[in-house]
Design an enzyme around this catalytic site. Structure first.
Site, PDB file in Angstrom:
ATOM      1  CG  ASP A 202      -1.929   0.983   1.186  1.00  0.00           C
ATOM      2  OD1 ASP A 202      -3.210   0.902   0.739  1.00  0.00           O
ATOM      3  OD2 ASP A 202      -1.809   2.139   1.583  1.00  0.00           O
ATOM      4  CB  ILE A 203       0.937   4.168  -2.370  1.00  0.00           C
ATOM      5  CG1 ILE A 203       1.555   3.316  -3.477  1.00  0.00           C
ATOM      6  CG2 ILE A 203       1.821   5.443  -2.279  1.00  0.00           C
ATOM      7  CD1 ILE A 203       1.017   3.945  -4.743  1.00  0.00           C
ATOM      8  CD  GLU A 244      -4.704   3.927  -1.296  1.00  0.00           C
ATOM      9  OE1 GLU A 244      -4.880   4.480   0.108  1.00  0.00           O
ATOM     10  OE2 GLU A 244      -5.291   4.246  -2.252  1.00  0.00           O
TER      11      GLU A 244
END
Length: 331
Positions: A202-203, A244
């Site tokens: 996950d960004i 994301e």
């Protein structure tokens, strides 16, 4: 269905043929068995080469079967040679998926059916008409087969395009969530004794990136991470799970190897400059256990990801262990 119908039609022609003194002698039974075997091998064949050979064998056997019947009819059979040869040439148009195979079948049909052309067209003056008929039927059959093969290929390409569209994330070009879940399930089924790990990636602070720099910049960041993830192929299967969040499946690698690869990926991403934006990601890793369902595995990976976020972001966390990869910096 077409092949079976032709075989049944041949059996019917033998049973109702008034010019055959012995309609069901050993020759016809042998031809019937051979035709049925060729039809069955094509119906249940899985190898492309065997499928093509069985199709050619079927056409040759059916042509020989009709030729044996017509020869046994004596002079009455000569009247039926050309109509049956024409029917064989045109009815097998849909049987061949390559033009070269169909042309070879055409030549075989005409050679077998016209092995005594004088019995079919006894007068020399009529032989040019025979040639015209053979050429006309062959050209028509070739054109029809070409149209069929072209349509079949276009249909295949369209189906393949639709399949790719249905399995591909439009923005990043990675597998979408549905395709990723399918491949994960397939890997879980086929892994055998190999170890398997799933990583949820996950960004970090992606909402802040969107708010400060706009959604175009956010899309550029997603694409940049996807390009880095794609470099892991064929080591693992990767996909975009939504927003994301991304997923990666590693088969046959130890926990430490998976962690090291993701740590190297993180360090490479941290060095990227995407529209003057620095970004990183957090990841959680879960190991497949006997009896796991897909959702169980993803849930544990997601829990490890949550721990990574809670403990400072920009790090890799293994499930059920406190050991974490050293953080490079907070995102």
């Amino acid at each position: 269905m077409l092949q079976l119908s032709a075989i049944l039609a041949w059996f019917a022609s033998i049973g109702w043929n008034p010019y055959l003194s012995r309609p069901f002698d050993a020759r016809y039974w042998l031809m019937g068995v051979a035709l049925t075997a060729a039809w069955a091998s094509r119906l249940y064949g899985t190898c492309a080469g065997a499928w093509r050979l069985s199709g050619m064998a079927y056409v040759l056997l059916l042509t020989v079967a009709f030729r044996i019947e017509l020869t046994a009819m004596g002079g009455h059979g000569a009247l039926w040679v050309l109509p049956i040869a024409t029917a064989l040439c045109l009815s097998n148009v849909l049987l061949f998926s390559t033009l070269s195979d169909y042309v070879l079948a055409l030549l075989s049909i005409w050679l077998i059916m016209l092995w005594e052309p004088t019995s079919v067209v006894p007068l020399r003056a009529d032989r040019p008409l025979l040639i015209i008929l053979v050429v006309a039927v062959s050209v028509l059959g070739t054109v029809l087969n070409y149209m069929f093969v072209s349509a079949m290929r276009r249909t295949h390409w369209l189906k393949e395009d639709y399949r790719k569209l249905s399995e591909t994330d439009v923005l990043t070009g990675l597998a979408n969530r549905r395709a990723f879940m399918t491949r994960l399930q397939r890997a879980m089924t086929a892994q055998g004794r190999d170890s398997m790990h799933v990583a949820m990636i996950d960004i970090d602070d992606f909402k802040r990136i969107n708010d400060r720099n706009g959604h175009d910049a956010g899309d550029a960041v997603l694409i940049a991470l996807a390009m880095e993830l794609r470099k892991l192929d064929p080591i693992c299967v990767v996909g975009r799970l939504g927003g994301e969040e991304f997923g990666a499946v590693f088969v046959g690698q130890r926990r430490e190897q998976v962690q090291a690869r993701l740590q190297a990926l993180l360090e490479g991403v941290r060095r990227l400059q995407v529209e003057d934006i620095d970004f990183g990601f957090s990841a959680g890793i879960a190991e497949h256990r006997p009896g796991d369902a897909v959702n169980d595995l993803l849930k544990r990976a997601d829990q490890a990801l949550y721990r990574a976020k809670r403990n400072g972001k920009a790090r890799i966390v293994l499930e059920s262990r406190d050991a974490e990869a050293p953080a490079t910096a907070d995102a």
